[in-house]
Design an enzyme around this catalytic site. Structure first.
Site, PDB file in Angstrom:
ATOM      1  N   SER A 107       3.864   2.857   8.225  1.00 47.07           N
ATOM      2  CA  SER A 107       3.533   1.864   7.200  1.00 47.07           C
ATOM      3  C   SER A 107       4.757   1.344   6.464  1.00 47.07           C
ATOM      4  O   SER A 107       5.638   2.103   6.085  1.00 47.07           O
ATOM      5  CB  SER A 107       2.599   2.474   6.160  1.00 47.07           C
ATOM      6  N   GLU A 160      23.848   9.020   6.305  1.00 46.70           N
ATOM      7  CA  GLU A 160      22.765   8.785   5.347  1.00 46.70           C
ATOM      8  C   GLU A 160      23.278   8.374   3.964  1.00 46.70           C
ATOM      9  O   GLU A 160      24.317   8.836   3.511  1.00 46.70           O
ATOM     10  CB  GLU A 160      21.908  10.050   5.188  1.00 46.70           C
ATOM     11  N   ASP A 191      -0.091  -7.614   1.569  1.00 49.98           N
ATOM     12  CA  ASP A 191       0.396  -6.232   1.611  1.00 49.98           C
ATOM     13  C   ASP A 191       1.914  -6.230   1.738  1.00 49.98           C
ATOM     14  O   ASP A 191       2.479  -5.954   2.799  1.00 49.98           O
ATOM     15  CB  ASP A 191      -0.262  -5.492   2.780  1.00 49.98           C
ATOM     16  N   HIS A 246       0.821  -1.219   0.000  1.00 49.16           N
ATOM     17  CA  HIS A 246       0.000   0.000   0.000  1.00 49.16           C
ATOM     18  C   HIS A 246       0.854   1.268   0.000  1.00 49.16           C
ATOM     19  O   HIS A 246       0.328   2.369  -0.164  1.00 49.16           O
ATOM     20  CB  HIS A 246      -1.001   0.000   1.171  1.00 49.16           C
ATOM     21  N   ASN A 298      17.751  10.991  12.497  1.00 52.31           N
ATOM     22  CA  ASN A 298      17.013  12.232  12.716  1.00 52.31           C
ATOM     23  C   ASN A 298      16.668  12.830  11.355  1.00 52.31           C
ATOM     24  O   ASN A 298      17.549  13.271  10.625  1.00 52.31           O
ATOM     25  CB  ASN A 298      17.866  13.201  13.537  1.00 52.31           C
ATOM     26  N   GLU A 321      19.287   6.683   8.084  1.00 50.94           N
ATOM     27  CA  GLU A 321      18.603   7.836   8.678  1.00 50.94           C
ATOM     28  C   GLU A 321      18.366   7.589  10.169  1.00 50.94           C
ATOM     29  O   GLU A 321      18.116   6.470  10.587  1.00 50.94           O
ATOM     30  CB  GLU A 321      17.254   8.067   7.997  1.00 50.94           C
TER      31      GLU A 321
END
Length: 248
Positions: A202, A87, A109, A65, A79, A77
């Site tokens: 998610s 990063e 999903d 989704h 902050n 990552e």
């Protein structure tokens, strides 16, 4: 529940990734230690919209989704509001949803993202193993993400949030969501509420005993009593993951 936005509509709970106006974090959790979840990634499209898990140097696992045809994947990552020097930003070369994904029921999903180049692995960017067996009820797992930290209202910490939560039994899960739980879903969290993943989490990881057992998928609200988070059951998809990676 979980790292997504959930909306009750015609009796069905639907999950959405966050928009550029709506960021999110875990409810009832704590700020993760700096390198507690080096497999955690942020999916970006000019803004953080979903989480994901690095499962090899060139592949990320997330929720279907969360699909976008082109995604910037941010690794290392911690902050979101600061450059920590750890990063790595790598664009997607392929985004592959499970062919059986159902946007209404959220069955299957699950989604794979191939990176355009391999990530450089180090103490801040590393892979998480796929499960060798399915997790049992009662096991405590680590959930992480940059989702909403409030069950009512919005508060969006920049620092990665963590939550320790137990796997619930299939009967507890089915009782919480009658007729909605498939064999490809597991419930993780607290039936009394107060602690849960939420919108923006998610696609993110649930790691149990060092293995990736869940993907933040859906729920009713966040941290609401009687409604634990529902997660994609990764152990059911190990063959699909390996086959898809090897053929792409």
């Amino acid at each position: 529940m979980k790292f997504l936005v959930l909306v009750a509509f015609v009796g069905v709970t639907v999950a959405f990734p966050i928009s550029d106006e709506d960021d999110d974090k875990i409810v009832g959790g704590y700020s993760c230690a700096r390198s507690a979840a080096p497999y955690q990634v942020s999916l970006n499209s000019g803004y953080h919209f979903c989480g994901g898990s690095l499962i090899s140097s060139q592949w990320v696992l997330s929720a279907a989704h969360c699909y976008k045809s082109s995604i910037q994947v941010k690794l290392g990552e911690y902050n979101l509001a600061a450059q920590d020097g750890s990063e790595q930003t790598i664009s997607s070369s392929k985004v592959i949803r499970h062919s059986g994904y159902n946007a209404n029921t959220l069955n299957n999903d699950i989604m794979l993202i191939k990176l355009s180049k391999a990530a450089t692995l180090n103490s801040y960017v590393n892979t998480v193993p796929l499960p060798t067996s399915c997790v049992t009820a009662g096991t405590t797992c680590l959930i992480s993400g940059w989702g909403n930290t409030l069950s009512s209202g919005s508060l969006y910490p920049d620092v990665l949030q963590c939550l320790n939560a137990p796997v619930l039994s299939s009967s507890q899960c089915s009782s919480a969501y009658p007729g909605r739980i498939t064999s490809n879903m597991i419930c993780i969290g607290y039936l009394n509420g107060g602690k849960d993943s939420c919108q923006g989490d998610s696609g993110g990881p649930v790691v149990c005993n060092g293995q990736l057992q869940g993907i933040v998928s859906w729920g009713i609200g966040c941290a609401q009593k009687g409604y634990p988070g529902v997660y994609t059951k990764v152990c059911n998809y190990v063959s699909w993951i390996k086959t898809t990676m090897s053929s792409n």
